[in-house]
Design a protein around this motif. Structure first.
Motif: not given
Length: 56
Positions: A30-51
């Motif tokens: 969870e502390m790697t750059p890839a995991a942090m980027a994926y988490s941000e993408m997931a949050v952004d996608a969830a805001r748009r109603g996408v999983s």
């Protein structure tokens, strides 16, 4: 168990070694750059109603 407690992970005596190692590995991931980027993408996608995880 001492390492998990030192890392601030929630754990108890009922967990075996494999579970504790998995928690420690997940914490490291969870502390790697890839995991942090994926988490941000997931949050952004969830805001748009996408999983990001396809439902079967």
């Amino acid at each position: 168990m001492a390492v998990a407690n030192a890392a601030g992970l929630p754990c108890d005596a009922s967990q075996d070694r494999d579970e504790l190692l998995l928690l420690l590995a997940l914490t490291e991931w969870e502390m790697t750059p890839a995991a942090m980027a994926y988490s941000e993408m997931a949050v952004d996608a969830a805001r748009r109603g996408v999983s990001l995880i396809p439902e079967e």
